[in-house]
Design a protein around this motif. Structure first.
Motif, short mmCIF file in Angstrom:
data_model
loop_
_atom_site.label_atom_id
_atom_site.label_comp_id
_atom_site.label_asym_id
_atom_site.label_seq_id
_atom_site.Cartn_x
_atom_site.Cartn_y
_atom_site.Cartn_z
N PHE A 107 0.84 -1.21 0.00
CA PHE A 107 0.00 0.00 0.00
C PHE A 107 0.87 1.26 0.00
O PHE A 107 2.06 1.19 0.35
N PRO A 108 0.26 2.41 -0.32
CA PRO A 108 1.03 3.67 -0.28
C PRO A 108 1.67 3.91 1.08
O PRO A 108 2.75 4.51 1.17
N TYR A 109 1.02 3.42 2.17
CA TYR A 109 1.62 3.66 3.49
C TYR A 109 2.91 2.85 3.69
O TYR A 109 3.76 3.23 4.48
N HIS A 110 3.04 1.76 2.95
CA HIS A 110 4.31 1.01 3.02
C HIS A 110 5.43 1.82 2.36
O HIS A 110 6.56 1.87 2.86
N ARG A 111 5.09 2.45 1.25
CA ARG A 111 6.11 3.29 0.57
C ARG A 111 6.49 4.47 1.45
O ARG A 111 7.65 4.85 1.55
N LEU A 112 5.46 5.05 2.11
CA LEU A 112 5.73 6.18 3.00
C LEU A 112 6.66 5.75 4.14
O LEU A 112 7.64 6.43 4.45
N LEU A 113 6.36 4.60 4.76
CA LEU A 113 7.20 4.11 5.87
C LEU A 113 8.61 3.78 5.39
O LEU A 113 9.59 4.03 6.10
N ASP A 114 8.70 3.22 4.19
CA ASP A 114 10.00 2.90 3.59
C ASP A 114 10.85 4.19 3.53
O ASP A 114 12.01 4.23 3.96
N SER A 115 10.24 5.26 3.05
CA SER A 115 10.95 6.55 2.92
C SER A 115 11.31 7.12 4.28
O SER A 115 12.43 7.60 4.48
N ILE A 116 10.36 7.09 5.21
CA ILE A 116 10.62 7.66 6.54
C ILE A 116 11.78 6.92 7.21
O ILE A 116 12.70 7.53 7.74
N ARG A 117 11.74 5.57 7.12
CA ARG A 117 12.80 4.79 7.78
C ARG A 117 14.17 5.03 7.15
O ARG A 117 15.17 5.11 7.86
N GLU A 118 14.19 5.18 5.86
CA GLU A 118 15.46 5.45 5.18
C GLU A 118 16.01 6.80 5.61
O GLU A 118 17.20 6.94 5.90
N GLU A 119 15.10 7.78 5.69
CA GLU A 119 15.51 9.12 6.08
C GLU A 119 16.05 9.12 7.51
O GLU A 119 17.07 9.74 7.80
N GLN A 120 15.36 8.39 8.38
CA GLN A 120 15.78 8.31 9.79
C GLN A 120 17.16 7.70 9.94
O GLN A 120 17.91 8.02 10.85
N LYS A 121 17.50 6.77 9.06
CA LYS A 121 18.78 6.08 9.16
C LYS A 121 19.95 6.97 8.75
O LYS A 121 21.09 6.68 9.09
N GLY A 122 19.66 8.02 8.00
CA GLY A 122 20.71 8.95 7.57
C GLY A 122 21.81 8.23 6.82
O GLY A 122 21.55 7.54 5.84
N LYS A 123 23.03 8.35 7.34
CA LYS A 123 24.19 7.76 6.66
C LYS A 123 24.14 6.23 6.63
O LYS A 123 24.80 5.60 5.80
#
Ligand code: GDP
Ligand code: IMO
Ligand code: MG
Length: 423
Positions: A107-123
């Motif tokens: 679902f679109p919320y999976h893509r949203l979470l994918d992006s948020i988690r990647e951003e949170q991980k930073g480097k």
């Protein structure tokens, strides 16, 4: 051909799509068993090029049945788009493609979470394809996922979806992301459900019946062994079992019914996304492999990281997949090189090792021990028999097979169907 599983033996993009397409001629059924539209499998037929993401690569052969198994995570909008695209290019997708009713939905919320988690991980980000694959599998394992079968009961579907959107929106707000609209997603998915209905079935029962009837089944792995959730360079992996064992869990075909496992590997190595890659070349040699091999992602267009063949990885891949045969691809990419290196072991903190370390930081510290080979510096593209390859190219391939410990069965010397050598 027997019931065969084909897997990527490196970090993905080994040329699985091409080899599946070639093998489909002798198969009756082609089945995807894991992953989702993070995959990008390229098939070139004549002057036409197709990139498949969710639809099995057998679709380009008329008269073959293609199945998306229960282990795949299906983004229904992406699937419908892919079907429409294939149809617009006069590829028949009608009765020859089926989707498991037990497959989980993206679902679109999976893509949203994918992006948020990647951003949170930073480097420390994974460098995912941002297709929502990780969060979709996480929901499956957490038992909060929605499945293809849910699309067939709109009321229940909407109720479950409403809860999931509410839950995700709390997370979205906490990270300052824009909340999603239940109404929009619900409307979109129910409209898609009506269109996908004819494709949905109990593929487990069907596949087992076909197998018992003696039909030839080809399992199409996505990603590669080193991206496997258990065997790969965790956490720099994808969220499914990309290895041969995944074929059983992802389709319902029992292990003892599988006859053969083929591993696809490039004559060198590539990787997209972050994570350890001991033989990576950061110099002109790496750029040359990228340019000659046209190493740009089939799904995201990202430049692929390039390096020498890694026999530590290929031996590990033989072990965890039980590879019987090897298909070595992109031999032609090495045609002009005067010298070619192969990693035969790693040096880790001063000690020579020939195993893949479990600790990702240890893998990061591994320094390859190389053996050097003379290049053949002649074109391999026209060869159709093993004997037609330059002597040094044959020696190189035999060395790869020997170091890897599996039988060389297929050599690919170009992207097109006919640019294939069977041994
Ligand atoms: P997959 O994900 O494993 O199916 O591989 P991709 O399609 O992502 O990447 C492989 C790329 O190499 C594609 O562009 C193929 O068309 C191309 N390819 C496959 N085999 C060969 C080969 O033997 N030689 C060359 N030059 N290209 C190949
Ligand atoms: P095919 O089937 C190469 C990589 C991503 C990232 C990691 C996790 O074409 O070989 P994900 O979106 O799955 O959560 O990303 O896995 N990755 C692939 N790399 N080929 C693929 O598929 C890939 N699918 C995912 O780049 O590093
Ligand atoms: Mg690919």
């Amino acid at each position: 051909m027997a019931t065969t599983v084909l897997v990527g033996a490196q970090w993905g993009d080994e040329g699985k799509g091409k080899i599946i397409d070639v093998l489909t001629e002798q198969a009756d059924v082609v089945v995807r068993y894991q992953g989702g539209n993070n995959a990008g499998h390229t098939v070139e037929v004549g002057t036409e090029k197709y990139v498949l993401h969710l639809v099995p690569s057998g679709i380009l052969y008329p008269g073959k049945l293609n199945i998306i198994g229960n282990g795949v995570v299906v983004d229904p909008a992406a699937l419908l788009e892919e079907i429409n695209h294939l149809q617009s290019r006069r590829i028949a997708v009608n009765g020859n493609l089926l989707v498991s009713n037990r497959a989980h939905l993206v679902f679109p919320y999976h893509r949203l979470l994918d992006s948020i988690r990647e951003e949170q991980k930073g480097k420390r980000k994974i460098g995912t394809t941002k297709r929502g694959i990780g969060p979709a599998y996480a929901d499956k394992v957490a038992r909060t996922g929605l499945r293809v079968v849910d699309l067939l009961t709109p009321e229940k579907f909407s109720e479950k979806l409403r809860r999931k959107v509410r839950e995700t929106n709390e997370i979205a707000r906490a990270f300052g992301a824009r909340p999603l609209s239940f109404k929009t997603i619900n409307g979109e998915y129910l409209a898609i459900a009506r269109k996908l209905k004819p494709f949905i079935t109990d593929t487990i029962k069907l596949l087992n019946r076909l197998e018992r009837d003696g039909k030839q089944i080809l399992f199409e792995g996505a990603q590669g062994t080193m991206l496997d959730i258990d065997f790969g360079t965790y956490p720099f992996v994808t969220s499914s079992n990309t290895t041969a064992g995944g074929a059983c869990a992802g389709t319902g075909i029992p292990p003892h019914r599988i006859d053969k496992v083929i591993g696809v590997m490039k004559a060198y190595t590539t990787r997209v996304g972050e994570g350890p890659f001991p033989t990576e070349l950061h110099d002109d040699q790496g750029s040359q492999l990228r340019e000659t091999g046209r190493e740009f992602g089939a799904t995201t267009g990202r430049p692929r990281r390039c390096g020498w063949f890694d026999a530590v990885v290929s031996r590990y891949s033989v072990m965890v997949n039980g590879l019987d045969e090897l298909a070595v691809t992109k031999l032609d990419v090495l045609d002009t090189l005067p010298k070619i290196k192969v990693c035969v072991a790693y040096k880790l903190d001063g000690k020579v090792t020939d195993t893949v370390p479990a600790d990702v930081d240890a893998m990061q510290r591994c320094v390859p021990v190389y053996q050097e080979f003379d290049g053949w510096q002649a074109s391999t593209k026209e060869a159709r028999e093993f004997s037609e390859l330059p002597k040094k190219a044959r020696a190189y391939l035999q060395k790869l097979a020997q170091l890897t410990g599996a039988k060389l069965a297929i050599v690919s010397v170009g992207a097109r169907r006919e640019e294939t050598i069977f041994l």
